[in-house]
Design a protein around this motif. Structure first.
Motif, short mmCIF file in Angstrom:
data_model
loop_
_atom_site.label_atom_id
_atom_site.label_comp_id
_atom_site.label_asym_id
_atom_site.label_seq_id
_atom_site.Cartn_x
_atom_site.Cartn_y
_atom_site.Cartn_z
N GLN A 162 0.84 -1.22 0.00
CA GLN A 162 0.00 0.00 0.00
C GLN A 162 0.86 1.26 0.00
N VAL A 163 1.91 1.25 0.87
CA VAL A 163 2.79 2.41 0.95
C VAL A 163 4.06 2.08 0.16
N LEU A 164 4.30 2.87 -0.89
CA LEU A 164 5.41 2.57 -1.79
C LEU A 164 6.70 3.22 -1.28
N PRO A 165 7.86 2.62 -1.58
CA PRO A 165 9.13 3.21 -1.15
C PRO A 165 9.42 4.53 -1.87
N GLN A 166 10.37 5.30 -1.32
CA GLN A 166 10.88 6.47 -2.03
C GLN A 166 11.74 5.98 -3.20
N ALA A 167 11.94 6.85 -4.19
CA ALA A 167 12.64 6.46 -5.42
C ALA A 167 13.98 5.77 -5.16
N ASN A 168 14.76 6.29 -4.19
CA ASN A 168 16.11 5.74 -3.96
C ASN A 168 16.17 4.64 -2.92
N ASP A 169 15.02 4.33 -2.28
CA ASP A 169 14.99 3.24 -1.30
C ASP A 169 15.01 1.89 -2.03
N GLY A 211 12.19 -7.01 -3.03
CA GLY A 211 13.28 -7.82 -2.48
C GLY A 211 14.41 -8.06 -3.46
N SER A 212 14.41 -7.35 -4.58
CA SER A 212 15.47 -7.55 -5.59
C SER A 212 16.81 -6.98 -5.12
N GLY A 213 16.76 -6.06 -4.13
CA GLY A 213 17.98 -5.40 -3.68
C GLY A 213 18.32 -4.16 -4.51
N ARG A 214 17.50 -3.92 -5.56
CA ARG A 214 17.75 -2.73 -6.39
C ARG A 214 16.95 -1.55 -5.86
N TYR A 266 14.21 1.25 -5.80
CA TYR A 266 12.82 1.21 -6.28
C TYR A 266 12.72 1.83 -7.67
N LYS A 267 13.42 2.99 -7.86
CA LYS A 267 13.29 3.68 -9.15
C LYS A 267 13.89 2.87 -10.31
N ARG A 268 14.79 1.95 -9.99
CA ARG A 268 15.39 1.12 -11.06
C ARG A 268 14.69 -0.24 -11.17
N CYS A 269 13.66 -0.42 -10.37
CA CYS A 269 13.03 -1.75 -10.35
C CYS A 269 11.54 -1.66 -10.68
N HIS A 270 10.69 -1.50 -9.68
CA HIS A 270 9.24 -1.54 -9.92
C HIS A 270 8.56 -0.18 -10.02
N LYS A 271 9.33 0.92 -9.90
CA LYS A 271 8.66 2.24 -9.95
C LYS A 271 8.12 2.46 -11.38
N PRO A 272 6.79 2.72 -11.49
CA PRO A 272 6.24 2.90 -12.84
C PRO A 272 6.85 4.13 -13.50
N LEU A 273 7.15 4.03 -14.77
CA LEU A 273 7.68 5.18 -15.50
C LEU A 273 6.52 6.11 -15.85
#
Ligand code: MF3
Ligand code: CO
Ligand code: CO
Length: 326
Positions: A8-15, A20-23, A25-32
């Motif tokens: 429900q609560v999404l991480p900040q871009a750099n978190d 659980g990928s370790g990447r 958020y902005k390089r992983c699941h953050k929608p463009l």
């Protein structure tokens, strides 16, 4: 990485990403920006027991058996019936397309009218696919799963309808505009439909199926559009997909000779940018790798003694540029 839903609560871009990928958020699941975001998928919609079910309906397992490539006149007539129904359902579903409607509502509608017509909605539980129609928005190439996302003015959406009745499938799709759509997307849709017709017009007994891809590719090329390679047309009949492969680009190795009585689909996916695709975590939704828009049209075709017949065509079909509308 993981296939679980975002929190429900999404991480900040750099978190760290929630998956659980370790990447980051902005390089992983953050929608463009401007990309389609998956919504919630509603529960399975049952099909009444009096409706004849294809072999995969209960298990989700696709079991393939050898099926004659050249159909008997009797099977062809059943396929024409399934195809005509699919075309009618596609047309009615297309009339539902408007800003604010969710793709799940379109699914509910397709599911109901298919059942009301005494048919089974072929996508439902095909290889575990959970819905009765594919809804592919903007950069989604194909197999988009209906969900709670509401269509937005300016979107484009492909609806891919297949129904199973009389022991055979009919498969057809078209791309629709949601309200007012920009001229670049409108042109893409127009040329994509033309590409499908160029492919259909190349159907001729005695010729190799590579003629179809050649015709499609040559029509897309001058527009500098991409032709998707990963998803292809297919033989169809008692099974949703049989062994005949119809490439939408030219490959001389596609040397299967077309014979009267063969049935297959032609369903080019054309893009504004790259032809390459990426898969969403759901393992169904295919999107363009660059996020640019894509369109698709599909018909189920019969090879005749002197050319072709469109089994998903006729009066009720949706194609504005179809020969029967001229
Ligand atoms: N109708 C699609 C096609 O043209 C196949 C959809 S498979 C599904 O081949 F499982 F996604 F429904
Ligand atoms: Co198909
Ligand atoms: Co289809």
């Amino acid at each position: 990485m993981s296939t679980t839903a975002p929190p429900q609560v999404l991480p900040q871009a750099n978190d760290a990403c929630w998956c659980g990928s370790g990447r980051k958020y902005k390089r992983c699941h953050k929608p463009l920006e401007g990309r389609v975001v998956q919504g919630e998928i509603s529960p399975y919609r049952p099909v009444p027991t009096h409706i004849e079910r294809p072999s995969y309906a209960d298990t989700g397992q696709i079991i393939r058996w050898s099926e004659q490539r050249v159909k008997t006149p009797e099977i062809i007539e059943r396929m024409r019936h399934a195809g005509t129904l699919a075309a009618e359902i596609l047309r009615l579903a297309g009339e539902m397309v408007r800003p604010g409607i969710t793709t799940d509502e379109i699914d509910a509608f397709v599911h109901q009218i298919t059942i009301d017509a005494g048919a089974y909605p072929s996508p439902l539980n095909y290889g575990g696919y959970r819905k009765s129609v594919c809804t592919s928005v903007n950069e989604v190439i194909c197999h988009g799963i209906p969900d709670s996302r509401a269509l937005v003015e300016g979107d484009i959406i492909n609806l891919d309808v297949t129904c199973y009745i009389g022991g055979v499938h009919g498969d057809t799709n078209a791309t629709f505009c949601v309200g007012e759509v920009d001229p670049v997307s409108r042109k893409l849709i127009e040329v994509t439909e033309e590409c499908m017709w160029k492919g259909i017009e190349a159907v001729r007994p005695g010729q190799p199926v590579s003629d179809i891809g050649k015709a499609i590719e040559s029509h897309a090329k001058p527009h500098r559009y991409g032709v998707v390679k990963a998803f292809i047309g297919h033989g169809i009949g008692e099974q949703f997909h049989t062994d005949i492969q119809i490439l939408h680009y030219y490959d001389p190795r596609a040397n299967t000779i077309m014979r009267p009585g063969m049935t297959f689909t032609i369903e080019p996916m054309i893009t504004l940018g790259t032809w390459q695709h990426k898969m969403w975590d759901d393992d169904w939704t295919a999107v363009t790798a660059d996020g640019k828009r894509t369109a698709q049209f599909e018909h189920t075709i019969l090879v005749t003694d002197d050319g072709y017949d469109v089994l998903t065509g006729g009066e009720g079909a949706v194609s504005p540029t179809a020969p029967w509308n001229h």
